[in-house]
Write a protein that holds these residues in place. Structure first.
Motif, mmCIF file in Angstrom:
data_model
loop_
_atom_site.group_PDB
_atom_site.id
_atom_site.type_symbol
_atom_site.label_atom_id
_atom_site.label_comp_id
_atom_site.label_asym_id
_atom_site.label_seq_id
_atom_site.Cartn_x
_atom_site.Cartn_y
_atom_site.Cartn_z
ATOM 1 N N PRO A 33 27.482 -36.262 44.909
ATOM 2 C CA PRO A 33 27.499 -37.635 44.382
ATOM 3 C C PRO A 33 28.834 -38.028 43.770
ATOM 4 O O PRO A 33 29.215 -39.200 43.810
ATOM 5 N N GLU A 34 29.568 -37.073 43.198
ATOM 6 C CA GLU A 34 30.853 -37.403 42.593
ATOM 7 C C GLU A 34 31.836 -37.898 43.638
ATOM 8 O O GLU A 34 32.535 -38.915 43.441
ATOM 9 N N LEU A 35 31.908 -37.201 44.777
ATOM 10 C CA LEU A 35 32.823 -37.596 45.841
ATOM 11 C C LEU A 35 32.403 -38.935 46.430
ATOM 12 O O LEU A 35 33.243 -39.796 46.726
ATOM 13 N N LEU A 36 31.099 -39.128 46.590
ATOM 14 C CA LEU A 36 30.598 -40.380 47.132
ATOM 15 C C LEU A 36 30.956 -41.556 46.219
ATOM 16 O O LEU A 36 31.466 -42.590 46.669
ATOM 17 N N ASP B 138 35.382 -15.527 39.063
ATOM 18 C CA ASP B 138 35.319 -16.590 40.068
ATOM 19 C C ASP B 138 35.686 -17.925 39.425
ATOM 20 O O ASP B 138 35.033 -18.364 38.480
ATOM 21 N N THR B 139 36.709 -18.574 39.937
ATOM 22 C CA THR B 139 37.137 -19.872 39.417
ATOM 23 C C THR B 139 37.082 -20.946 40.497
ATOM 24 O O THR B 139 37.758 -21.966 40.410
ATOM 25 N N SER B 140 36.253 -20.731 41.519
ATOM 26 C CA SER B 140 36.183 -21.660 42.643
ATOM 27 C C SER B 140 35.630 -23.007 42.205
ATOM 28 O O SER B 140 34.790 -23.084 41.303
ATOM 29 N N TRP B 141 36.094 -24.064 42.864
ATOM 30 C CA TRP B 141 35.491 -25.372 42.676
ATOM 31 C C TRP B 141 34.126 -25.361 43.333
ATOM 32 O O TRP B 141 33.921 -24.778 44.395
ATOM 33 N N ALA B 142 33.168 -26.049 42.724
ATOM 34 C CA ALA B 142 31.779 -25.992 43.173
ATOM 35 C C ALA B 142 31.603 -26.476 44.600
ATOM 36 O O ALA B 142 30.800 -25.942 45.350
ATOM 37 N N ARG B 143 32.358 -27.490 45.034
ATOM 38 C CA ARG B 143 32.085 -28.055 46.338
ATOM 39 C C ARG B 143 33.004 -27.537 47.438
ATOM 40 O O ARG B 143 32.900 -27.968 48.574
ATOM 41 N N TYR C 209 31.510 -37.582 53.672
ATOM 42 C CA TYR C 209 31.355 -36.164 53.331
ATOM 43 C C TYR C 209 30.388 -35.998 52.161
ATOM 44 O O TYR C 209 29.514 -35.121 52.188
ATOM 45 N N GLY C 210 30.555 -36.825 51.129
ATOM 46 C CA GLY C 210 29.682 -36.715 49.963
ATOM 47 C C GLY C 210 28.231 -36.962 50.300
ATOM 48 O O GLY C 210 27.330 -36.284 49.789
#
Length: 480
Positions: free
Chosen positions: A453-456, A202-207, A446-447
């Motif tokens: 928090p990273e997106l925010l 699995d190499t999915s991005w966490a979000r 969205y964040g």
């Protein structure tokens, strides 16, 4: 335990006798019967070591012959996974699971007093009524794990219960734990496209709700299997892969197969690692951004530009909804700044539409450090992945998220534009500011709603940068 008494537990061996069929891989199962543990449940052929004189491979070959009648050459035995198991009764044991794909003889019930049925079962659609210990070993094996722990609780059933699955995969020396497989329909789709798959990672991005696996074929080869979270993303990725991606050659993945039912695609692997988080020398950074500019040019010039459809422009209709979700995190003056941009956007002339990637940012751009022959070699190689937001639009659509990467680094913007082959028009510059601000507010909203928090923080940084760079605002025509 005192110094004169050491804890001991049984060691057992399990045979994963595997054959390949047109319907996919199958494993041999036997149904336990008589006065034995877990009577009536399906299990792999298995047994204990006879004593300290017997190693695990010898024990496996002996048990296989005694239970199924097949003869196995030691050279054909492959270690699959080791499982440390505790039964609901509290007794623990260590089980070594071995894969065998070549043997002599036809499997049969050789011990009818402890086995009343024997059959082949699909590895990816195992039957109900299995011993939980056996199912844990097969699930760990299918996931590509090397070591797993399956400690059941006293109230658990001996039979496998998906609601009380205690399997825990232990990370290997790379620090990665294998994950569960996708749904059986996705596995079947992928194996129809590339043949039998030996390992899923699995190499999915966490979000992201989309799921991505790197897969390795039994006969060699590496691909990526992606399941999209919605039909729009699936259609966008497939369209991009079939239209402009082939124009990029090795700088983009190729579409191997697509299926709308699971919304899945199989893609070729592209060498490199995401630029997000990479640390490069200034010279190498400039070389990379020059190459990124050239990559963007190839995407945008893959087909002739077209007039923008009537009624298209910045996504101002979503501004109120995103501002409402972001409002509690905005700094004083942010909302007024965005609303002023929305007002000015009404006077902008539409830009021509071209093919766009749609999520052109450093995490979706790969850099291959192995392509350089030394630290001074600036002949860098970049590629693009993740085309699910691909659709026609103005060229600056692909600079919205990328522009954060050259904030405070005019040399990187200059390198990008040199690779792109032209500067942005005044109208494009105006549109870029508006779209970047709207994208930042969307990210903050969205964040905040999804605990990211990273997106925010990225959205807040972008707004602060835009306000600092454009205090005087822009004219409706885009002129300074």
């Amino acid at each position: 335990m005192n110094g004169r008494q050491r804890y001991t537990e049984p060691v057992d061996v399990h045979l994963i006798l595997r054959r390949e069929t047109a319907a996919g891989p199958q494993v041999l199962l036997s149904r336990r019967a008589g006065q034995v543990y877990a009577a009536g449940l399906w299990h792999l052929p298995s047994g204990h070591l006879d004593g300290p004189h017997e190693d695990v491979v010898t024990a496996l070959i002996r048990e296989a012959r005694e239970e199924t009648g097949v003869v196995i050459d030691p050279a054909d035995v492959r270690a699959a996974v080791t499982v440390h198991h505790r039964s609901p009764g509290g007794a623990s044991r260590t089980g070594h699971f071995f894969e065998v794909r070549r043997w002599t003889g036809e499997p049969r019930i050789a011990e009818p007093d402890v086995c009343d049925a024997m059959d082949w079962a699909s590895l990816h659609a195992l039957p109900g009524g299995m011993v939980a210990y056996c199912r844990a070993g097969l699930d760990a094996y299918t996931a590509g794990a090397r070591l797993a722990v399956d400690f059941q609780l006293p109230a658990d059933s001996i039979a496998f219960d998906a609601g009380a699955d205690r399997l825990r995969l232990v990370p290997d020396v790379t620090g990665q734990a294998s994950s569960t497989l996708p749904d059986a329909v996705v596995v079947e789709f992928a194996e129809r496209a590339v043949g039998r798959i030996a390992q899923w990672t699995d190499t999915s991005w966490a979000r992201e709700e989309s799921r991505v696996w790197r897969v390795h074929g039994v006969q060699g080869g590496t691909w990526y299997v992606k399941v999209h979270q919605n039909q729009r993303f699936h259609d966008g990725e497939v369209r991009g892969l079939r239209t402009w991606a082939p124009e990029l050659g090795a700088a983009a993945p190729r579409l191997v197969a697509a299926d709308e039912t699971p919304r899945a695609v199989v893609l070729t692997a592209v060498p490199g690692r995401p630029l997000h988080g990479s640390v490069l020398t200034p010279d190498r950074e400039r070389a990379v951004f020059h190459r990124i500019g050239a990559l963007a040019r190839r995407i945008h010039q893959s087909s002739p530009p077209q007039p923008a459809p009537a009624g298209t422009g910045p996504a101002v209709d979503k501004a109120d909804r995103h501002l409402a979700g972001a409002r509690s995190h905005l700094r004083p003056g942010d909302e007024e700044f965005v609303r002023e941009l929305v007002r000015r956007a009404e006077g902008l002339q539409p830009l021509e539409w071209v093919e766009t990637h749609g999520d052109f940012q450093l995490r979706n751009i790969l850099y291959d450090p192995d392509a350089a022959t030394g630290p001074d070699d600036l002949d860098v190689v970049v590629a693009v992945i993740d085309l699910e937001r691909s659709e026609p639009g103005p060229a600056v659509r692909d600079l919205v998220r990328l522009s954060d990467a050259w904030a405070g680094r005019p040399d990187l913007l200059e390198a990008f534009l040199a690779g792109y082959g032209r500067s942005l028009t005044a109208a494009e510059q105006a549109r870029l500011v508006i779209d970047a601000a709207l994208d930042a507010v969307s990210g903050i909203s969205y964040g905040a709603a999804h605990g990211d928090p990273e997106l925010l923080e990225r959205g807040l940084r972008t707004l602060a940068r835009l306000r600092a760079e454009h205090r005087a605002g822009l004219s409706p025509t885009g002129a300074p």
